[in-house]
Design an enzyme around this catalytic site. Structure first.
Site, mmCIF file in Angstrom:
data_model
loop_
_atom_site.group_PDB
_atom_site.id
_atom_site.type_symbol
_atom_site.label_atom_id
_atom_site.label_comp_id
_atom_site.label_asym_id
_atom_site.label_seq_id
_atom_site.Cartn_x
_atom_site.Cartn_y
_atom_site.Cartn_z
ATOM 1 N N ASP A 135 -41.277 9.965 -6.107
ATOM 2 C CA ASP A 135 -41.813 10.860 -7.217
ATOM 3 C C ASP A 135 -42.737 12.106 -6.317
ATOM 4 O O ASP A 135 -43.542 12.522 -7.108
ATOM 5 C CB ASP A 135 -42.709 10.440 -8.135
ATOM 6 N N HIS A 173 -32.714 32.335 11.426
ATOM 7 C CA HIS A 173 -31.257 32.964 11.578
ATOM 8 C C HIS A 173 -31.168 33.761 10.378
ATOM 9 O O HIS A 173 -30.733 33.455 9.494
ATOM 10 C CB HIS A 173 -30.334 31.942 11.629
ATOM 11 N N ARG A 230 -34.570 27.225 28.566
ATOM 12 C CA ARG A 230 -34.301 28.396 27.589
ATOM 13 C C ARG A 230 -35.480 29.253 27.382
ATOM 14 O O ARG A 230 -36.808 28.820 27.574
ATOM 15 C CB ARG A 230 -33.985 27.838 26.128
ATOM 16 N N HIS A 247 -24.281 27.999 23.568
ATOM 17 C CA HIS A 247 -24.641 28.526 22.410
ATOM 18 C C HIS A 247 -24.592 30.094 22.591
ATOM 19 O O HIS A 247 -24.629 30.506 23.786
ATOM 20 C CB HIS A 247 -25.859 28.020 22.080
ATOM 21 N N ASP A 297 -39.282 25.187 21.528
ATOM 22 C CA ASP A 297 -38.874 26.342 20.714
ATOM 23 C C ASP A 297 -39.533 26.246 19.397
ATOM 24 O O ASP A 297 -39.343 25.175 18.493
ATOM 25 C CB ASP A 297 -37.264 26.047 20.510
ATOM 26 N N TYR A 317 -28.450 24.247 30.427
ATOM 27 C CA TYR A 317 -28.920 22.760 30.061
ATOM 28 C C TYR A 317 -27.951 21.838 30.965
ATOM 29 O O TYR A 317 -26.733 21.929 31.251
ATOM 30 C CB TYR A 317 -28.396 22.437 28.546
ATOM 31 N N GLU A 319 -36.808 32.435 25.211
ATOM 32 C CA GLU A 319 -36.430 33.316 24.067
ATOM 33 C C GLU A 319 -37.339 34.152 23.569
ATOM 34 O O GLU A 319 -38.510 33.627 23.268
ATOM 35 C CB GLU A 319 -36.238 32.212 22.782
ATOM 36 N N GLU A 335 -31.963 34.773 23.972
ATOM 37 C CA GLU A 335 -32.308 33.597 24.209
ATOM 38 C C GLU A 335 -31.129 32.562 25.075
ATOM 39 O O GLU A 335 -30.778 31.736 24.643
ATOM 40 C CB GLU A 335 -32.700 32.609 23.032
ATOM 41 N N HIS A 388 -30.899 20.894 19.308
ATOM 42 C CA HIS A 388 -31.690 20.825 18.063
ATOM 43 C C HIS A 388 -32.702 19.629 18.098
ATOM 44 O O HIS A 388 -32.662 19.021 17.199
ATOM 45 C CB HIS A 388 -30.906 21.042 16.757
ATOM 46 N N HIS A 435 -29.456 36.165 17.655
ATOM 47 C CA HIS A 435 -29.449 36.336 16.304
ATOM 48 C C HIS A 435 -30.374 37.101 15.619
ATOM 49 O O HIS A 435 -31.310 37.615 16.320
ATOM 50 C CB HIS A 435 -29.438 34.749 15.726
ATOM 51 N N ASP A 444 -39.731 33.194 16.525
ATOM 52 C CA ASP A 444 -39.065 32.330 17.069
ATOM 53 C C ASP A 444 -38.844 32.524 18.743
ATOM 54 O O ASP A 444 -38.300 33.316 19.214
ATOM 55 C CB ASP A 444 -37.470 32.576 16.544
HETATM 56 N N1 GLY Z 1 -34.854 27.925 16.902
HETATM 57 C C1 GLY Z 1 -33.551 28.102 16.635
HETATM 58 C C2 GLY Z 1 -33.096 29.209 17.420
HETATM 59 O O1 GLY Z 1 -33.681 29.560 18.475
HETATM 60 O O2 GLY Z 1 -32.165 29.795 17.266
HETATM 61 MN MN MN Z 2 -33.404 31.620 17.983
HETATM 62 MN MN MN Z 3 -35.669 29.409 18.865
#
Ligand code: GLY
Ligand code: MN
Ligand code: MN
Length: 421
Positions: free
Chosen positions: A20, A341, A386, A330, A240, A368, A388, A364, A223, A334, A251
């Site tokens: 609840d 996103h 990474r 990847h 991230d 890896y 970004e 980004e 992720h 974006h 981001d």
């Molecule tokens: N944190 C998600 C991305 O970098 O797209």
């Molecule tokens: Mn991103």
């Molecule tokens: Mn990110």
């Protein structure tokens, strides 16, 4: 929206977390973007050809209910503070909505539409059709509001940029806090807590997406959000994380050594990703598309994979045969805004669209290298890198919005762990 059109949106309802208790409410992105209102259940109707073009339906004032679950704005403030031309309590939807939709030719609403409002709209449409002999007209076309608003959200106006800049400033502050306090022996969740503490203590609603805090091999999981492992000297840490402000989100990804010092092999790999990040940012201009940026970054990463000894083939062959995929799987960019996103098309007429002033995108690139890859130089196994940044496209070129988060090797080595020195 076209002639004789209307737009209808629902702000979403509270969602059960367990038994609840509910998740904290987060308004529908489009709804909040248009209204600034963050109350559950609210309904918005915009009908430009109506004498009162902007109508809000909101929860009625109810002191007993508000005692438990918080203050509501009520119909009067919906007009006074949120600019509605007309407003009604939610309970009046059944009474008011048929008249508001009668004669609308095109009704913009979000697809897919599973919310209770859609069932009601179908019933209203059926009802209007049935009463056509008395002069009523149901909507003829149902159009996807996500596409309409996605396009609008691509172009960040000064108000949107003010919110986004604040979100990004707090995001960067969270990363700096993590860098400053990181040291071997800490757990990933301690770093997550420091990052999110920095967001919240500055008034952010919190992270705009689940924070990724991955040390060593965990950083190879794109992720990764368990954030429950211990950090060791010799590992890289990938964070991230982005703060939300006024329901716009930053981001940012930064990667740095837990101990404060890169090994030579780690530094070489880091410099490859940084070179790709820098070159990608340079291309965030009105002369290019995000496919141009991805292609450019990918080539630099593939050259780096050869130099680092991850692959032996020629760069052309690496790209042609997609041999880079185990190390870079990847895309590079974006859109960024209300959603991490963000909404909006990447291609128009099946062609990647040119960047335009007001677009905000991430750049980004990453590398890896899973610990299980046993045929590559040992000093590179079990790390994810990474870098970004968030970039605003302007007439004069790219504006990097994330410069407050350091990314140069020397800056990182000076900052990481400095709180303990
Ligand atoms: N944190 C998600 C991305 O970098 O797209
Ligand atoms: Mn991103
Ligand atoms: Mn990110």
């Amino acid at each position: 929206m076209g002639a004789s059109a209307a737009l209808i949106l629902h702000n979403g309802n509270l969602q059960t977390r367990a038994n609840d208790t509910e998740f904290r409410f987060r308004p529908d992105s489009n709804f909040h973007y248009l209204t600034g209102l963050s109350e559950p259940g609210a309904v918005l109707v915009i009908r430009p050809d109506h004498p009162q073009p902007f109508t809000l339906f909101v929860a009625p004032l109810d002191p007993a209910a508000e005692r438990w679950s918080g203050r509501r704005i009520g119909p009067q403030r919906a007009r006074e503070d949120f600019g509605a031309d007309a407003s009604f309590p939610l309970g009046d939807l059944g009474k008011e909505l048929p008249a508001l939709l009668d004669g609308v030719k095109t009704l913009w609403m979000p697809y897919p539409h599973q919310d209770p409002l859609s069932t009601r709209i179908q019933a209203i449409s059926r009802g209007l059709r049935g009463r056509n002999r008395y002069g009523a007209h149901p909507p003829v076309y149902y159009a996807d509001a996500n596409i309409l608003l996605g396009e609008d959200r691509m172009y960040k106006d000064p108000g949107a940029m003010q919110s986004l800049r604040r979100a990004i400033a707090l995001s960067a502050a969270g990363h700096v806090e993590a860098m400053t306090h990181c040291r071997p022996g800490m757990y990933e969740y301690e770093i997550e807590a420091l990052v999110e503490y920095t967001f919240r203590r500055n008034g952010s609603t919190g992270p705009g997406y689940n924070s990724i805090v991955g040390g060593g091999n965990n950083a190879t999981i794109l992720h990764y959000i368990d954030n429950n492992a211990q950090l060791h000297a010799g590992e890289l840490l990938l964070i991230d994380a982005g703060a939300e402000w006024d329901y716009f989100t930053g981001d940012i990804t930064r990667t740095f050594p837990v101990s404060g010092s890169f090994t030579p092999a780690q530094r070489d790999a880091y410099e490859v990703v940084l070179a790709a990040n820098r070159a990608g940012i340079e291309l965030a201009t009105t002369a290019h598309t995000i496919d141009d940026i991805h292609t450019c970054c990918l080539r630099i990463l593939c050259e780096g994979m050869r130099e680092l000894g991850l692959l032996n083939e020629s760069v052309d062959e690496i790209i042609e045969r997609e041999l880079y995929k185990p190390f870079y799987m990847h895309r590079t960019n974006h859109w960024l805004g209300v959603d991490v996103h963000d909404a909006g098309y990447y291609c128009v007429d099946r062609t990647p669209r040119k960047l335009e002033p007001g677009f905000v995108l991430t750049v980004e690139p990453g590398l890896y290298i899973d610990a299980a890859y046993d045929d590559i130089p040992e000093g590179l196994r079990g790390l994810g890198i990474r870098i970004e940044d968030d970039v605003l496209v302007t007439r004069d070129g790219p504006e990097v919005l994330t410069t407050a988060a350091p990314k140069q090797v020397a800056e990182l080595e000076a900052l990481v762990g400095s709180a303990h020195r």
